[in-house]
Scaffold this active site. Structure first.
Site, PDB file in Angstrom:
ATOM      1  N   GLY A   1       0.839  -1.322   0.104  1.00 16.33           N
ATOM      2  CA  GLY A   1       0.059  -0.032  -0.004  1.00 16.33           C
ATOM      3  C   GLY A   1       0.938   1.290  -0.076  1.00 16.33           C
ATOM      4  O   GLY A   1       2.197   1.183   0.542  1.00 16.33           O
ATOM      5  N   CYS A   2       0.367   2.344  -0.490  1.00 17.42           N
ATOM      6  CA  CYS A   2       1.012   3.644  -0.569  1.00 17.42           C
ATOM      7  C   CYS A   2       1.625   4.142   0.630  1.00 17.42           C
ATOM      8  O   CYS A   2       2.657   4.475   1.041  1.00 17.42           O
ATOM      9  CB  CYS A   2       0.354   4.565  -1.444  1.00 17.42           C
ATOM     10  SG  CYS A   2      -1.370   4.752  -0.604  1.00 17.42           S
ATOM     11  N   TYR A   3       0.525   4.299   1.742  1.00 16.68           N
ATOM     12  CA  TYR A   3       0.907   4.692   3.168  1.00 16.68           C
ATOM     13  C   TYR A   3       1.890   3.594   3.732  1.00 16.68           C
ATOM     14  O   TYR A   3       3.006   4.044   4.251  1.00 16.68           O
ATOM     15  CB  TYR A   3      -0.272   4.691   4.062  1.00 16.68           C
ATOM     16  CG  TYR A   3      -1.146   5.883   3.875  1.00 16.68           C
ATOM     17  CD1 TYR A   3      -0.741   7.109   3.834  1.00 16.68           C
ATOM     18  CD2 TYR A   3      -2.489   5.674   3.336  1.00 16.68           C
ATOM     19  CE1 TYR A   3      -1.553   8.269   3.543  1.00 16.68           C
ATOM     20  CE2 TYR A   3      -3.469   6.769   3.227  1.00 16.68           C
ATOM     21  CZ  TYR A   3      -2.966   7.954   3.211  1.00 16.68           C
ATOM     22  OH  TYR A   3      -3.790   9.074   2.914  1.00 16.68           O
TER      23      TYR A   3
END
Lengths: 342, 342, 342, 342
Positions: free
Chosen positions: C145-147
């Site tokens: 995921g990006c986060y």
């Protein structure tokens, strides 16, 4: 005794802005708030910035709900205003923020909107010569389009003083709220931030005939308008860059004098000092319009630029200003003139 | 009879916002406007959004110019307020938007500002327990910093109710006007649009001790604050994300009850309904603060989030609100509560 | 001979960014492009910035269309990847940009996604200790995921060197493309410009368990994560502000040394010089991550901040980087390291 | 063997963008980087997005530093290029991103720049009829202005095909990087975000005569240009809305055919399919130009709109493209065609 005012279409951007202004209007008591698919929803979930109204619940847009008010603002999708207005009595002031009653020529309406013409109501742009007087005491008002407001304010002094040739070229930049609150991919923040785009190019934007309609009577001959709207990455504001060939003999001085005279005494329209040009932030949240004009001697053209907030002077502010006039209230009542900047 | 009010530092963002609010304040008459290097300039060239004041000319910031006013707002660079205030009599209400008189501990001042401590004035955050009463009748007010306003409003109910451990972790996002109007490369639009950055990381930001100072008396023990400010691409607004470990036994219900009680009756601070989280646009141009709180049971932390407009509740609105209290006027006078959105 | 690569979900933001990178990858030939409801549409109408592919037409996302490729990137809504991947042979490298195969604990998946756990694939964050080696030769990759990418890069050196207590507090600011391309009112430009908002507060964001999963093995004990995401007005970029209490004896020097060692030789992750803090514009369009770390001695906390482009290092760039490793290509092939700034 | 390339003025926006492109150019080795007041500073502190060059230190802009390179790019303030170029030998290719050598008429230069005319160099807009050939083998190149690039690409097909009357009306929207990196109050993020402004109105913008110079030879008679630039809240991009009266007999088909023919085979300029209009995000970071044209039959005007990235096709990309041609390299080498979007 306060005026009891209803707003039909309170969940959208125009309706929300009407409410923001009415909350600051000393003669108004806010009555029914209606919505279409949002009926039954708390206003706080739809318009979280209207804090005093957060616990109000939207009702359906029906004649029963809207009856028993002194003023009803309509902020509905195009084509829905006529039916609602018909059901309201002649003792109710109906202020339509939509397009339905703006155009006088049925042919224009049919060409640009593709449906039957509903009629024409008094036009809520008091600064246009003759219009302030015509608004007094009326019970129906058609609020001008946001682009025609910006363009007409920038150009009418030149046409009223017979300084400009009847072919106007206009490029206007608008913030995204002008495109409404319906969820569309091309209006997503990811799409509009960092980007400017053109749309409705080549004479097909629906606001085009309204501009001609406003300028032609002043010019005394048909004014054709080449209009290109562009979408810029900001929530609100319109900057309209308007030009037309100067008639022979026009000088910078005669031009400036015409504008100064046209706006003298206007509470909301201001001609900037020479050398200053408008920016939309100066009118953010305000009902003011800033205008500047110059003569390009090499190109032989008059260039006039106006800045307005599309949701205030371009919609809700123009609506409240016209309501004030119609009802005989002070024209500036409840209308902010200072922008929220920076 | 109207209060005669002067603004020192009228060319900056804080001074401009004080003026925007004062223009809407029914008990105020705007007197002298002063500037430093901008003395002699038309206000219209510096603050084009303050249309009714466009033709005013800035005067130099001297005691002579500021004398003969009932209220003087100081919006000056840090370190300049003491000298100006000293020259004004005790019958003048002086409201300092700068940092000079905020900190009680001289050691904090010296560590974070590197100069001699000027003193401490009554602190203009009326929502903090005990502070509203303390502001009545004072003639000197220190307006809180923008970040401490947002953070204190988000966290004080938790500390006042003894629900949180005394180590707070805060990350706040601020619009660029918080960094002022001085021309600096890293604040250019080209640099800040499309970008978020951190600055003043690791406990060095000057607002840090002010946060501890506000929370410690309520907690009954020293509250340490880990504070990280970030700059986000918008002109105004602060969103403060504040957390602390929950004390044993805290439940979501006890937490929510403490916040509801703390804000009951507050005209400007609003606890959002459950499931709604603040966004800064809701308070754009408004003196309101929106707060929400949740208990993260897995991490064992209280998370409280507040949104304010850094120039209004965070500076000029807090200043006017405190002025109203000090002078015995209605606290909400002249202060917008609705945000300008979208 | 070029690799033949298909992209399923080519009309969204993740799929579009995979394509932008693949167009610059010297070993890749772009094969089938598929869409859901957009099948049959010209790519130029959906992704007008991918000029060389403008005349390609999207096909439906079926096994037949995706067969006969060396690599298939999946950029599909959560829950759709497993069925597609199953239909593709083991000789095809499948790179899933979705969440379906990221979490190892079925209980985490079920709690946060509310459906049955599909399984776990090799995790495409090569900078995490041990992961680069583990990616060599695999035929299935779960893109982080990006986060979690931003947070893990900021914090893993502290945990790997046993410098931080196992309770991390994270506040991250994300550009709006992280929320996807589906048309939703709260993601309209009018809503997000000029506004910062919080969402998924209190431990409920789906990326939270992925962060714990990445850090726990390095810490040697369970790392709890308090995670608050915020949405900021920019199209792309994540700035993650991450902190944890420092273990006894940690100094600024030991902290910095741990980060310098962790990132030594990394092609895409860079520790900034002391005194410089990351801004997302520096990595706009780039696969780089910028990290800085400080010790707040008063609060006793390590504060680490990372900046990435959520669509590049946070999605499509991480995907291509992992593909390069899996296939034995040079890791940096086709991946921009310079940001597009200003 | 790689070309050794120096960049004078590497700390500004134009110089930084030249470097970003050169870092992706396979035939280039980056040599000396110079600055004015920034000489002695690490590039990483000035251009943090150019990660591979972060540790380079700027040298002063002197002939000694710039000697011994195959190509020297000048990204200097207006008026400084001539002296530097003179000190470099005729065997060095000098590419001037400034205005000094763009205008052929000394009177135009003197009127708009107020100093003595330095001369005229081959003009780096290869798409303009005849210009590609003229650039082969030259050792001096004047890179066009950003606005003239956008405007000339939008209008030259109409003039080359004798379809338009010789009076063009142009309104262009530019991102703020076009105004440079010098710290000025009106360019602060706080001032430009949420605002559109006009400047240089009425025929006084310096790029105006360059537009006439490009179009007049094709029209066969003097083309007058009414040009209004506006500043919009985004870091980069130009959208130029250009119109002129259509000559008698022009049809939508003849117009479209002329544009299709003019751009046939062009690697960077693309005519959009009918019904699509350009947006600047499609060319963010790219050397492409997107153009669309329509005939407004009511107003009798041709409306052509182009979108470019002012820093790429409008400056650094045009410079590298022209360098490639001058040196006999493939014209597209090192130049991105895909935009970074969203």
């Amino acid at each position: 005794m306060a005026l009891r005012v209803a707003v039909a279409g309170a969940s959208g951007y125009a309706g929300g802005e009407v409410l923001r202004l009415l909350l600051g209007h000393p003669e108004v008591e806010i009555g029914a708030l209606t919505g279409g698919s949002n009926a039954g929803t708390r206003l706080g979930a739809l318009q979280p910035h209207l804090i005093p109204l957060a616990d109000r619940v939207l009702e359906p847009t029906t004649p029963e709900v809207l009856a028993d008010h002194d003023v009803v603002f309509l902020a509905l999708p195009h084509g829905q205003s006529a039916a609602v207005a018909e059901a309201l009595g002649q003792n109710v002031l109906v202020v339509d923020c939509g397009a339905d009653f703006r155009l006088r020529a049925a042919a224009d309406w049919e060409q640009f909107y593709g449906s039957a013409h509903a009629g024409t109501w008094p036009y809520g742009l008091p600064e246009l010569p003759g219009h302030r007087t015509a608004l007094k005491g009326v019970n129906r008002i058609a609020v001008p389009g946001c682009y025609p407001t910006a363009v007409s304010l920038a150009l009418f002094p030149a046409y009223a003083a017979q300084l400009a040739e009847p072919e106007a070229v206009i490029v206007a930049a608008s913030g995204t709220s002008g495109a409404g609150k319906a969820a569309k991919t091309h209006l997503l923040g990811s799409e509009v931030m960092g980007s400017v785009s053109a749309y409705g190019v080549g004479g097909v934007h629906r606001h085009t005939p309204e501009m001609s309609q406003n300028l032609t009577p002043l010019a005394g001959e048909p004014v054709t308008v080449s209009f290109t709207p562009t979408l810029v990455p900001m929530p609100r504001g319109i900057l309209a860059t308007c030009s037309a060939k100067a008639r022979p003999g026009v000088t910078g001085e005669s031009l400036r004098a015409a504008y100064a005279e046209a706006f003298a005494g206007e509470p909301f329209v201001h001609l900037l000092p020479e050398g200053h040009w408008p920016q939309t932030s100066s009118v953010y949240g305000s009902n003011a319009a800033l205008v500047q004009v110059a003569l390009d001697e090499t190109a032989g053209r008059i260039v006039a630029i106006s800045a307005i907030d599309n949701l205030v002077k371009g919609t809700a502010g123009g609506a409240v200003q016209s309501m004030n006039i119609a009802l005989g209230l002070p024209e500036e009542l409840g209308l902010p003139v200072n922008g929220v900047a920076p």
